[in-house]
Design an enzyme around this catalytic site. Sequence first.
Site, PDB file in Angstrom:
ATOM      1  N   LYS A 203       0.855  -1.183   0.000  1.00  0.00           N
ATOM      2  CA  LYS A 203       0.000   0.000   0.000  1.00  0.00           C
ATOM      3  C   LYS A 203       0.897   1.241   0.000  1.00  0.00           C
ATOM      4  O   LYS A 203       1.461   1.607   1.032  1.00  0.00           O
ATOM      5  CB  LYS A 203      -0.910  -0.015   1.233  1.00  0.00           C
ATOM      6  CG  LYS A 203      -2.035   1.028   1.178  1.00  0.00           C
ATOM      7  CD  LYS A 203      -1.581   2.321   1.773  1.00  0.00           C
ATOM      8  CE  LYS A 203      -2.686   3.371   1.655  1.00  0.00           C
ATOM      9  NZ  LYS A 203      -2.147   4.703   1.381  1.00  0.00           N
ATOM     10  N   GLU A 279       7.936   1.137  12.038  1.00  0.00           N
ATOM     11  CA  GLU A 279       8.946   2.197  12.124  1.00  0.00           C
ATOM     12  C   GLU A 279       8.187   3.507  12.096  1.00  0.00           C
ATOM     13  O   GLU A 279       7.658   3.915  11.066  1.00  0.00           O
ATOM     14  CB  GLU A 279       9.936   2.078  10.970  1.00  0.00           C
ATOM     15  CG  GLU A 279      11.196   2.913  11.179  1.00  0.00           C
ATOM     16  CD  GLU A 279      11.097   4.298  10.584  1.00  0.00           C
ATOM     17  OE1 GLU A 279      10.756   5.251  11.348  1.00  0.00           O
ATOM     18  OE2 GLU A 279      11.333   4.449   9.389  1.00  0.00           O
ATOM     19  N   CYS A 314      12.358  10.711   8.644  1.00  0.00           N
ATOM     20  CA  CYS A 314      11.943  10.298   9.986  1.00  0.00           C
ATOM     21  C   CYS A 314      13.084  10.380  10.989  1.00  0.00           C
ATOM     22  O   CYS A 314      12.867  10.628  12.170  1.00  0.00           O
ATOM     23  CB  CYS A 314      11.360   8.881   9.962  1.00  0.00           C
ATOM     24  SG  CYS A 314      12.446   7.651   9.215  1.00  0.00           S
ATOM     25  N   GLU A 411       7.469  16.100  16.214  1.00  0.00           N
ATOM     26  CA  GLU A 411       8.049  15.929  14.890  1.00  0.00           C
ATOM     27  C   GLU A 411       7.397  16.905  13.916  1.00  0.00           C
ATOM     28  O   GLU A 411       6.177  16.929  13.777  1.00  0.00           O
ATOM     29  CB  GLU A 411       7.842  14.487  14.427  1.00  0.00           C
ATOM     30  CG  GLU A 411       8.571  14.128  13.159  1.00  0.00           C
ATOM     31  CD  GLU A 411       8.429  12.663  12.802  1.00  0.00           C
ATOM     32  OE1 GLU A 411       9.384  12.100  12.243  1.00  0.00           O
ATOM     33  OE2 GLU A 411       7.362  12.080  13.066  1.00  0.00           O
TER      34      GLU A 411
END
Length: 508
Positions: A203, A279, A314, A411
């Site tokens: 996906k 993750e 990330c 973040e």
Amino acid sequence: MTLETTTSPAAAATPEGAPRLAAHELIARIDGRAVIAGDRVPSASGETFVTINPATGAALAEVAKGGAADVDRAVAAARAAFESGVWSRRDAADRGAVLRRLADLIERDAAELALLESLDMGKPLSQTSTVDVPGTAATFRWYGELADKLTDEVPSTPPGSTAIVSRVALGVVAAIVPWNYPLDIAAWKLAPALVAGNSVVLKPAETTSLTALRLGELALEAGIPAGVLNVVPGPGSVIGRALGLHPDVDALTFTGSTAVAKKLLTYAGESNMKRLSLEAGGKSSNLIFADVEDLALAAEKAAFGAFYNQGEVCSANSRIFVERPVYDEFVGLLTTAAEAYRSGDPLDPASGNGALVSESHADGVVAAIEAAARDGELIGGERIGRDGSTAFIDPAIVAGLPLSHALHRDEVFGPLVVVQAFDYEDDAVRAANATDYGLAASLWTSSLSRAHRVSERLVAGTVSVNTVDALGSTTPFGGFKQSGFGRDLSRHAIDNYVGLKTTWFQHA
């Protein structure tokens, strides 16, 4: 809305020796249909969505808008392929040869894939052609070489008995990948899952589906049997949920936000307790000690660690802690180094960065920069409109924020870095660890004892010493705390997709 047909003069900025490829030529032949059971197919509903070039705001292509019915079709195809043994029981060396052939095809079509990735995601072609696409090919090749070197175990047992511990494929794996490295991270998931004998439903992110769909085609051309790799584009809230809850998905691997990772944990618990490897987010720190041998190099690498790929990484080192005696000098050097990452046309080789993935994402980054300007001392961070898009943001450096500020915790996923002075080693380590995340960290020092001592104390899946964001095919990548669990890359990634099976033979 019309499909984009603009051709940039820099569209020919492909790897040396690669054929020239104009953007309009590539756009004209994009196929946005899903890959299910070896065929290119529309969504079951017939619905599509338009994928946008964030650097221009123009439409690139219509893409199949998958739904739960498409997930059911893809999972059924993956299950049928797995149970048939056409891939799962194939000789491991043969599976490895197919993955290496796929790597060859990726390299053959490198110019096309690099341009497609740049147009769809906004990152510079200079990066997709030298990092993303070559890295994707290298990942498939590395696992292809590993295929026939994965061995079972024969542990010690009492006399008269023999036991074999086998690593067996789990079955159907769902892989949900992010928009910041669409092709590269897809390879991180697919290569180890496939080499172990699993079937996969991939996906891709809704905003960046095009290279994943092309990869599905190349996999078939390489000889991966129909149904072994399926690609279903569509909204994450629909496709991701359907995969997470699907009772016939045996394992799910994910890279993306912590918020979505937590939803997938819930879905697994509500369905069949499928194996998960997640993750998730990061808020990584970079510690600069006054004894660093080359402060200018540390600043240059810090700029790379904070601003590369528009800061949409990330593991970006988005917090920098600098020992006070060199703080002012470092900030000056960092400000200079940040100039190399000013935004520009992604197809222009001179651009250090491209566009952020969307204008809506840029809005969120701008809100964080405005908070930085309000509460601290801001350098840079201008939002720039160009070519019909406002998704361009220059690097932002902010100082003077208290450790309690949201920008030390949350973040941002954009070109924004927080710089903070420290006086004592313990304070720096404590501040670096004071987040919900534990994905990566860096430190710079000329003291070997400090390098060992500090790296041991930093709570991070990867600690880079005298460099930033180090990774490779041979080393595992993943995090602690709310950065998730499971590892990508290296032999350790195989563990996400296999189960240990003991077979005991009693012969006396």
